[in-house]
Design a protein around this motif. Structure first.
Motif, PDB file in Angstrom:
ATOM      1  N   GLY A  41       0.803  -1.214   0.000  1.00 31.38           N
ATOM      2  CA  GLY A  41       0.000   0.000   0.000  1.00 31.38           C
ATOM      3  C   GLY A  41       0.837   1.265   0.000  1.00 31.38           C
ATOM      4  N   HIS A  42       2.090   1.146  -0.426  1.00 31.54           N
ATOM      5  CA  HIS A  42       2.949   2.336  -0.502  1.00 31.54           C
ATOM      6  C   HIS A  42       2.598   3.140  -1.749  1.00 31.54           C
ATOM      7  CE1 HIS A  42       6.073  -0.100   1.938  1.00 31.54           C
ATOM      8  NE2 HIS A  42       5.289   0.578   2.744  1.00 31.54           N
ATOM      9  N   ALA A  43       2.646   4.460  -1.624  1.00 31.41           N
ATOM     10  CA  ALA A  43       2.299   5.329  -2.745  1.00 31.41           C
ATOM     11  C   ALA A  43       3.336   5.254  -3.859  1.00 31.41           C
ATOM     12  CB  ALA A  43       2.148   6.773  -2.264  1.00 31.41           C
ATOM     13  N   VAL A  44       4.602   5.102  -3.484  1.00 37.65           N
ATOM     14  CA  VAL A  44       5.664   5.033  -4.477  1.00 37.65           C
ATOM     15  C   VAL A  44       6.558   3.827  -4.179  1.00 37.65           C
ATOM     16  CG1 VAL A  44       5.737   7.498  -5.057  1.00 37.65           C
ATOM     17  CG2 VAL A  44       7.086   6.638  -3.157  1.00 37.65           C
ATOM     18  N   CYS A  45       7.097   3.263  -5.228  1.00 35.59           N
ATOM     19  CA  CYS A  45       7.918   2.058  -5.109  1.00 35.59           C
ATOM     20  C   CYS A  45       9.201   2.318  -4.319  1.00 35.59           C
ATOM     21  CB  CYS A  45       8.241   1.522  -6.502  1.00 35.59           C
ATOM     22  SG  CYS A  45       8.885  -0.154  -6.491  1.00 35.59           S
ATOM     23  N   ALA A  46       9.708   3.530  -4.381  1.00 31.44           N
ATOM     24  CA  ALA A  46      10.949   3.854  -3.680  1.00 31.44           C
ATOM     25  C   ALA A  46      10.817   3.616  -2.178  1.00 31.44           C
ATOM     26  CB  ALA A  46      11.352   5.293  -3.960  1.00 31.44           C
ATOM     27  N   VAL A  47       9.640   3.856  -1.626  1.00 32.89           N
ATOM     28  CA  VAL A  47       9.420   3.627  -0.195  1.00 32.89           C
ATOM     29  C   VAL A  47       9.611   2.147   0.113  1.00 32.89           C
ATOM     30  CG1 VAL A  47       7.703   3.685   1.661  1.00 32.89           C
ATOM     31  CG2 VAL A  47       7.878   5.590   0.045  1.00 32.89           C
ATOM     32  N   THR A  48       9.020   1.292  -0.694  1.00 33.95           N
ATOM     33  CA  THR A  48       9.142  -0.152  -0.489  1.00 33.95           C
ATOM     34  C   THR A  48      10.599  -0.574  -0.598  1.00 33.95           C
ATOM     35  OG1 THR A  48       6.966  -0.393  -1.532  1.00 33.95           O
ATOM     36  CG2 THR A  48       8.259  -2.395  -1.232  1.00 33.95           C
ATOM     37  N   LYS A  49      11.290  -0.101  -1.620  1.00 40.94           N
ATOM     38  CA  LYS A  49      12.697  -0.461  -1.811  1.00 40.94           C
ATOM     39  C   LYS A  49      13.560   0.040  -0.663  1.00 40.94           C
ATOM     40  CE  LYS A  49      12.614  -0.587  -6.846  1.00 40.94           C
ATOM     41  NZ  LYS A  49      13.139   0.061  -8.061  1.00 40.94           N
ATOM     42  N   ASP A  50      13.329   1.264  -0.213  1.00 39.19           N
ATOM     43  CA  ASP A  50      14.126   1.825   0.879  1.00 39.19           C
ATOM     44  C   ASP A  50      13.946   1.024   2.162  1.00 39.19           C
ATOM     45  OD1 ASP A  50      15.142   3.798  -0.728  1.00 39.19           O
ATOM     46  OD2 ASP A  50      13.816   5.378   0.033  1.00 39.19           O
ATOM     47  N   ILE A  51      12.758   0.583   2.423  1.00 43.89           N
ATOM     48  CA  ILE A  51      12.480  -0.191   3.637  1.00 43.89           C
ATOM     49  C   ILE A  51      13.201  -1.531   3.587  1.00 43.89           C
ATOM     50  CG2 ILE A  51      10.680  -1.456   4.882  1.00 43.89           C
ATOM     51  CD1 ILE A  51       8.810   0.902   4.180  1.00 43.89           C
ATOM     52  N   LEU A  52      13.240  -2.136   2.423  1.00 42.49           N
ATOM     53  CA  LEU A  52      13.763  -3.496   2.323  1.00 42.49           C
ATOM     54  C   LEU A  52      15.256  -3.582   2.029  1.00 42.49           C
ATOM     55  CD1 LEU A  52      10.770  -5.056   0.440  1.00 42.49           C
ATOM     56  CD2 LEU A  52      11.358  -5.331   2.833  1.00 42.49           C
ATOM     57  N   THR A  53      15.882  -2.525   1.579  1.00 46.02           N
ATOM     58  CA  THR A  53      17.287  -2.628   1.200  1.00 46.02           C
ATOM     59  C   THR A  53      18.194  -2.887   2.393  1.00 46.02           C
ATOM     60  OG1 THR A  53      17.454  -0.230   1.253  1.00 46.02           O
ATOM     61  CG2 THR A  53      17.150  -1.253  -0.907  1.00 46.02           C
ATOM     62  N   HIS A  54      17.821  -2.455   3.570  1.00 42.23           N
ATOM     63  CA  HIS A  54      18.669  -2.670   4.743  1.00 42.23           C
ATOM     64  C   HIS A  54      18.429  -4.021   5.389  1.00 42.23           C
ATOM     65  CE1 HIS A  54      14.971  -1.524   6.787  1.00 42.23           C
ATOM     66  NE2 HIS A  54      15.458  -2.111   7.837  1.00 42.23           N
ATOM     67  N   VAL A  55      17.399  -4.710   4.981  1.00 34.54           N
ATOM     68  CA  VAL A  55      16.999  -5.932   5.671  1.00 34.54           C
ATOM     69  C   VAL A  55      17.888  -7.118   5.347  1.00 34.54           C
ATOM     70  CG1 VAL A  55      15.146  -7.611   5.915  1.00 34.54           C
ATOM     71  CG2 VAL A  55      14.614  -5.189   5.842  1.00 34.54           C
ATOM     72  N   ASN A  56      18.122  -7.345   4.087  1.00 33.97           N
ATOM     73  CA  ASN A  56      18.785  -8.566   3.671  1.00 33.97           C
ATOM     74  C   ASN A  56      20.280  -8.336   3.460  1.00 33.97           C
ATOM     75  OD1 ASN A  56      19.474 -11.030   2.678  1.00 33.97           O
ATOM     76  ND2 ASN A  56      17.974 -11.049   1.041  1.00 33.97           N
ATOM     77  N   MET A  57      21.083  -8.927   4.314  1.00 35.81           N
ATOM     78  CA  MET A  57      22.534  -8.796   4.218  1.00 35.81           C
ATOM     79  C   MET A  57      23.136  -9.807   3.251  1.00 35.81           C
ATOM     80  SD  MET A  57      23.673  -6.289   5.980  1.00 35.81           S
ATOM     81  CE  MET A  57      25.395  -6.702   6.103  1.00 35.81           C
ATOM     82  N   ASP A  58      22.385 -10.815   2.834  1.00 37.58           N
ATOM     83  CA  ASP A  58      22.929 -11.858   1.973  1.00 37.58           C
ATOM     84  C   ASP A  58      23.570 -11.305   0.701  1.00 37.58           C
ATOM     85  OD1 ASP A  58      22.187 -13.738   3.848  1.00 37.58           O
ATOM     86  OD2 ASP A  58      20.363 -14.335   2.800  1.00 37.58           O
ATOM     87  N   PRO A  59      22.908 -10.417  -0.054  1.00 38.26           N
ATOM     88  CA  PRO A  59      23.567  -9.890  -1.252  1.00 38.26           C
ATOM     89  C   PRO A  59      24.852  -9.139  -0.936  1.00 38.26           C
ATOM     90  CG  PRO A  59      21.221  -9.438  -1.350  1.00 38.26           C
ATOM     91  CD  PRO A  59      21.526  -9.957   0.032  1.00 38.26           C
ATOM     92  N   LYS A  60      24.901  -8.465   0.190  1.00 35.23           N
ATOM     93  CA  LYS A  60      26.109  -7.748   0.576  1.00 35.23           C
ATOM     94  C   LYS A  60      27.229  -8.736   0.886  1.00 35.23           C
ATOM     95  CE  LYS A  60      23.547  -3.838   2.395  1.00 35.23           C
ATOM     96  NZ  LYS A  60      23.133  -3.103   3.569  1.00 35.23           N
ATOM     97  N   ARG A  61      26.880  -9.818   1.568  1.00 34.79           N
ATOM     98  CA  ARG A  61      27.885 -10.843   1.864  1.00 34.79           C
ATOM     99  C   ARG A  61      28.368 -11.502   0.576  1.00 34.79           C
ATOM    100  NH1 ARG A  61      24.108 -12.131   6.199  1.00 34.79           N
ATOM    101  NH2 ARG A  61      24.942 -11.261   8.118  1.00 34.79           N
ATOM    102  N   GLU A  62      27.444 -11.775  -0.334  1.00 36.34           N
ATOM    103  CA  GLU A  62      27.819 -12.385  -1.616  1.00 36.34           C
ATOM    104  C   GLU A  62      28.738 -11.459  -2.407  1.00 36.34           C
ATOM    105  OE1 GLU A  62      24.207 -13.494  -3.652  1.00 36.34           O
ATOM    106  OE2 GLU A  62      23.565 -14.728  -1.973  1.00 36.34           O
ATOM    107  N   ALA A  63      28.441 -10.170  -2.408  1.00 37.19           N
ATOM    108  CA  ALA A  63      29.290  -9.208  -3.122  1.00 37.19           C
ATOM    109  C   ALA A  63      30.677  -9.161  -2.499  1.00 37.19           C
ATOM    110  CB  ALA A  63      28.641  -7.825  -3.104  1.00 37.19           C
ATOM    111  N   ALA A  64      30.740  -9.167  -1.178  1.00 34.72           N
ATOM    112  CA  ALA A  64      32.039  -9.150  -0.500  1.00 34.72           C
ATOM    113  C   ALA A  64      32.826 -10.421  -0.812  1.00 34.72           C
ATOM    114  CB  ALA A  64      31.846  -8.997   1.004  1.00 34.72           C
TER     115      ALA A  64
END
Length: 92
Positions: A41-64
């Motif tokens: 129910g977010h008005a803009v997609c950026a809100v959803t992305k901003d909320i979720l980008t800090h949640v999952n560390m797996d991609p950051k670990r994979e990149a490292a």
């Protein structure tokens, strides 16, 4: 806040935490961000992305890990490219 936690189990999770967990599970399952936006129910997609980008560390670990492997491969290639020490001619 107490009403928000009522009836949601012994651990006392609030509805916001459950909603966040739901969206996180969708993100980990590679759900399209626009679909998650609509479900949240977010008005803009950026809100959803901003909320979720800090949640999952797996991609950051994979990149490292990818960077670590790349650097190790470069180092190994450099070591292999080092000229060998001159050898003594065999004694006659």
């Amino acid at each position: 806040m107490a009403g928000d936690r009522a009836g949601l189990g012994a651990k006392g999770y609030c509805l916001h935490e459950l909603r966040h967990s739901y969206l996180t599970a969708l993100a980990r399952a590679s759900m399209y961000p626009k679909v998650m936006q609509a479900l949240a129910g977010h008005a803009v997609c950026a809100v959803t992305k901003d909320i979720l980008t800090h949640v999952n560390m797996d991609p950051k670990r994979e990149a490292a890990e990818t960077l670590r492997q790349s650097m190790a491969a470069v180092q190994a290639a450099q070591e292999d490219a080092q000229p060998e020490e001159p050898r003594e001619p065999p004694a006659a």
